[in-house]
Design a protein around this motif. Structure first.
Motif, PDB file in Angstrom:
ATOM      1  N   ALA A  91       5.368   7.760  -8.405  1.00 25.82           N
ATOM      2  CA  ALA A  91       6.582   6.968  -8.167  1.00 25.82           C
ATOM      3  C   ALA A  91       7.826   7.837  -8.302  1.00 25.82           C
ATOM      4  O   ALA A  91       8.749   7.747  -7.478  1.00 25.82           O
ATOM      5  N   ALA A  92       7.856   8.672  -9.332  1.00 28.16           N
ATOM      6  CA  ALA A  92       9.022   9.532  -9.537  1.00 28.16           C
ATOM      7  C   ALA A  92       9.225  10.474  -8.362  1.00 28.16           C
ATOM      8  O   ALA A  92      10.352  10.690  -7.899  1.00 28.16           O
ATOM      9  N   VAL A 110      10.681   2.247  -5.179  1.00 25.36           N
ATOM     10  CA  VAL A 110       9.361   1.912  -5.708  1.00 25.36           C
ATOM     11  C   VAL A 110       9.478   0.592  -6.457  1.00 25.36           C
ATOM     12  O   VAL A 110      10.434   0.386  -7.225  1.00 25.36           O
ATOM     13  N   VAL A 111       8.532  -0.302  -6.238  1.00 26.69           N
ATOM     14  CA  VAL A 111       8.482  -1.575  -6.951  1.00 26.69           C
ATOM     15  C   VAL A 111       7.281  -1.557  -7.881  1.00 26.69           C
ATOM     16  O   VAL A 111       6.165  -1.217  -7.461  1.00 26.69           O
ATOM     17  N   VAL A 112       7.508  -1.888  -9.146  1.00 25.68           N
ATOM     18  CA  VAL A 112       6.450  -1.855 -10.157  1.00 25.68           C
ATOM     19  C   VAL A 112       6.214  -3.259 -10.703  1.00 25.68           C
ATOM     20  O   VAL A 112       7.157  -3.937 -11.125  1.00 25.68           O
ATOM     21  N   LEU A 172       6.416   2.168  -1.906  1.00 26.11           N
ATOM     22  CA  LEU A 172       5.305   2.165  -2.855  1.00 26.11           C
ATOM     23  C   LEU A 172       5.434   0.969  -3.778  1.00 26.11           C
ATOM     24  O   LEU A 172       6.498   0.721  -4.346  1.00 26.11           O
ATOM     25  N   VAL A 173       4.332   0.221  -3.901  1.00 31.61           N
ATOM     26  CA  VAL A 173       4.242  -0.900  -4.835  1.00 31.61           C
ATOM     27  C   VAL A 173       3.105  -0.588  -5.800  1.00 31.61           C
ATOM     28  O   VAL A 173       1.979  -0.314  -5.379  1.00 31.61           O
ATOM     29  N   ILE A 174       3.391  -0.610  -7.096  1.00 29.71           N
ATOM     30  CA  ILE A 174       2.381  -0.342  -8.119  1.00 29.71           C
ATOM     31  C   ILE A 174       2.034  -1.648  -8.818  1.00 29.71           C
ATOM     32  O   ILE A 174       2.910  -2.309  -9.384  1.00 29.71           O
ATOM     33  N   VAL A 211       2.769   1.545   0.752  1.00 32.23           N
ATOM     34  CA  VAL A 211       1.472   1.677   0.085  1.00 32.23           C
ATOM     35  C   VAL A 211       1.461   0.729  -1.107  1.00 32.23           C
ATOM     36  O   VAL A 211       2.361   0.778  -1.951  1.00 32.23           O
ATOM     37  N   VAL A 212       0.485  -0.149  -1.155  1.00 33.67           N
ATOM     38  CA  VAL A 212       0.274  -1.002  -2.324  1.00 33.67           C
ATOM     39  C   VAL A 212      -0.835  -0.354  -3.137  1.00 33.67           C
ATOM     40  O   VAL A 212      -1.983  -0.286  -2.691  1.00 33.67           O
TER      41      VAL A 212
END
Length: 427
Positions: A91-92, A110-112, A172-174, A211-212
């Motif tokens: 993510a960073a 980025v979504v967490v 990016l989704v974490i 990307v999930v």
């Protein structure tokens, strides 16, 4: 007297044709079909009318990609091994535009969605340790009409999540962990129910070109197949387009191995990455210092993650034998100048009582490289240093071919690589 035969019930009269639901196959022009709730109709599209486009990778290597944009991926491994720390490192890099791939040089959001670790004490410090642009990382919270705090629930919250991803310019989704985000009414061990939850998530990834990445723990299976080790239904790895797997190196407990047992859109023979998890201080507060874990990349290995899992199941005696063989191999190669034909190494190992399978494990543990050259083809082993094909390694092999198998080439054990082939720094 004969009993009267009971009168048979007459079938209900068929309704007039005008009251039937319109069906496209009944007439050339059936008219609208919206009069029937939840009506479905099939539509065919010629493949010639479907635009084709290349696969773009969020995380790419010079030889192939790891995580394709617009897909669902999994990061598996046992609890406490460092999956979250690794995810926040990725993510960073995304927020700084430093992850090799389609967005390299372009910082993205980025979504967490995390439920196991506190943001103030764990997640934010880990992002700080990884050097993230904190303005580009977003926590997801759910507001309800009755003001009761709630977490994201899949698939119910997918439509709203899609809009937030676009607003955050997120690629990016974490989901940490993935299973905690699924609706509580779903049985995560039933394929059909898992697919009903994941397929809308796949559609979300495609629609937003993100990307999930779902983090998932492992079960207690004794399998050596990393996909079978993932917790829950087999539908999880089946629906995901890529699966990354993180584990402890059976030869060195301070090292983690990151492999890719599944990569539907790319290569599955990408090198396994070696990394360490270290703790650093990220800041000082009135209550004391704040520490967090971060990833330090430590090069690559040609050992697949499946091989590493199989080796982890071996007993302590087998691991000790491999360690002793690795020391023997390093000493032997050093004594002959650092490079020699593999057939000669195997011959000498047999004389020393080392089985070929143990020798192969020792080669990987000692990070001894192998390259086939010449005609007829001969395989050479050489000490860690430059990658095969670079000048020093090539000079070493050519020297052996010219002067014999014990030619001295000290340069083979020269400066180690500064980066992995993934473009990630190997400190």
């Amino acid at each position: 007297m004969t009993a009267a035969t009971p009168e048979r019930a007459r079938p209900a009269a068929a309704p007039p044709p005008s009251t039937y639901p319109a069906r496209p196959w009944d007439a050339d022009d059936p008219g609208p079909i919206t009069s029937v709730p939840h009506r479905r109709a099939l539509r065919l599209t010629a493949v010639a009318d479907i635009a084709y486009r290349p696969i773009k990778w969020l995380w790419a290597t010079p030889t192939g990609g790891r995580l394709a944009l617009g897909t669902l991926a999994l990061l598996g491994g046992r609890e406490g091994i460092g999956k979250s720390t690794l995810a926040y490192d990725l993510a960073a890099r995304v927020t700084r535009g430093q992850l090799p791939g389609a967005n390299f040089g372009t910082p993205k959001g980025v979504v967490v969605v995390a439920s196991e670790d506190p943001w103030e004490q764990v997640i934010r410090p880990r992002l700080m340790a990884a050097g993230a642009d904190l303005e580009r990382v977003f926590r997801v919270e759910v507001d309800t009409s009755d003001d009761v705090p709630s977490g994201l629930s899949l698939p119910d919250d997918i439509p709203a999540l899609g809009g937030e991803l676009r607003a955050a310019d997120a690629v990016l989704v974490i989901l940490d962990p993935l299973l905690s985000r699924l609706d509580a009414g779903l049985d995560t061990h039933k394929d059909a129910e898992v697919r009903r939850a994941l397929e809308p998530l796949v559609a979300l990834a495609e629609r937003t070109n993100a990307v999930v990445l779902g983090l998932i723990h492992v079960n207690k299976s004794m399998s050596t197949d990393p996909l079978s080790l993932l917790m829950g239904s087999r539908a999880f790895p089946a629906v995901a387009r890529a699966v990354l797997f993180l584990m402890v190196d059976p030869d060195d407990e301070t090292v983690r191995l990151l492999g890719q047992p599944k990569n539907n859109l790319g290569r599955v023979d990408l090198p396994t990455l070696r990394l360490r998890i270290e703790s650093i201080t990220v800041g000082e507060t009135d209550d004391g210092p704040v520490t967090a874990s971060r990833v330090v990349y430590a090069g690559e290995t040609n050992r697949s993650i499946r091989e590493a899992i199989a080796e982890a199941g071996d007993g302590a005696e087998s691991r000790t034998a491999a360690g002793e063989a690795a020391m023997w191999l390093a000493d032997y190669l050093a004594s002959v100048g650092g490079c020699i034909q593999s057939a000669i190494v195997k011959q000498e190992a047999r004389k020393a009582g080392i089985a070929e399978a143990t020798l192969e494990r020792a080669r990987r543990r000692a990070q001894v490289s192998s390259e086939a050259r010449g005609f007829p083809r001969r395989s050479y082993w050489f000490l860690p240093g430059r990658a095969p094909g670079e000048s020093d390694a090539t000079d070493a092999i050519e020297a052996i071919e010219a002067t014999g198998p014990v030619a001295s080439v000290a340069s083979v054990a020269s400066t180690p690589r500064a980066r992995t082939r993934d473009g990630l720094r190997a400190d």
